[in-house]
Design an enzyme around this catalytic site. Structure first.
Site, short mmCIF file in Angstrom:
data_model
loop_
_atom_site.label_atom_id
_atom_site.label_comp_id
_atom_site.label_asym_id
_atom_site.label_seq_id
_atom_site.Cartn_x
_atom_site.Cartn_y
_atom_site.Cartn_z
N TRP A 111 0.87 -1.17 0.00
CA TRP A 111 0.00 0.00 0.00
C TRP A 111 0.90 1.22 0.00
CZ3 TRP A 111 1.01 -2.54 4.52
CH2 TRP A 111 1.26 -1.81 5.67
N ASP A 130 4.71 -5.36 3.72
CA ASP A 130 4.64 -6.29 4.84
C ASP A 130 5.70 -7.37 4.66
OD1 ASP A 130 2.58 -4.97 6.06
OD2 ASP A 130 1.02 -6.37 5.39
#
Length: 187
Positions: A111, A130
């Site tokens: 993101w 992540d």
């Protein structure tokens, strides 16, 4: 057996009632209640108090990014790159703000956020990746939702498990990688 237990209970209760008064009981009970409420007010060293060598999180030393013009501490939630992060900071989990801890892999899907660098006053495009593969490290949880969008705009939503693009879907921590300078601060 039950008669013996009943007799013992009755005799003990009568002996207690004969040797003490209700006022005595209420006095002791009130003293214990007020005294117990005052225990948190005592001056004691708190285990969670950070020392001068540690940052906000116990056991995590202060860090520097090593990049000139990159102010702040990457192990702190108020670090400028973390303006839209949600998760555990990789800089507290064995990695850095740019890299995953050993034994994990960076998810290929991310993101995006736009954060203001207070050192030069410019907005930068930040890719939040992540790291996946081991269980959450559980250190330095940071949830900042500046410019976070609803789930229907997934590319700028920080609540999605972005490890779905990696070989393991187990979330470990999050990184914040500078992609470049934003040409327009409006989104």
């Amino acid at each position: 057996m039950m008669k013996w237990l009943d007799k013992l209970t009755v005799n003990t209760s009568r002996r207690l009632a004969q040797n003490s008064s209700r006022r005595s009981f209420l006095t002791r009970f009130g003293t214990a209640l007020v005294g117990g409420a005052a225990i948190p007010l005592l001056p004691v060293a708190r285990a969670s108090a950070a020392s001068s060598a540690e940052g906000m999180y116990p056991g995590v030393a202060r860090q520097a990014s090593g990049v000139k013009g990159d102010p702040g501490d990457p192990s702190q939630c108020d670090y400028w790159r973390y303006c839209a992060i949600d998760g555990f900071l990789c800089s507290c989990c064995g990695g850095t703000q740019n890299s995953c801890p050993p034994g994990t892999e960076m998810s290929p899907i991310t993101w995006i956020g736009t954060c203001l660098n207070p050192e030069d006053g410019k907005n930068y495009i930040i890719s939040y990746n992540d790291c996946c593969g081991t269980s959450s490290c559980g250190r330095c949880l940071c949830n900042r939702n500046e410019r976070d969008t609803p789930i229907y705009r997934a590319q700028t939503n920080n609540d999605t498990n972005w490890c779905l693009g990696a070989s393991s879907t187990v979330y470990t921590c999050s990184t914040a990688i500078v992609l470049g300078i934003a040409t327009d601060s409006a989104e």
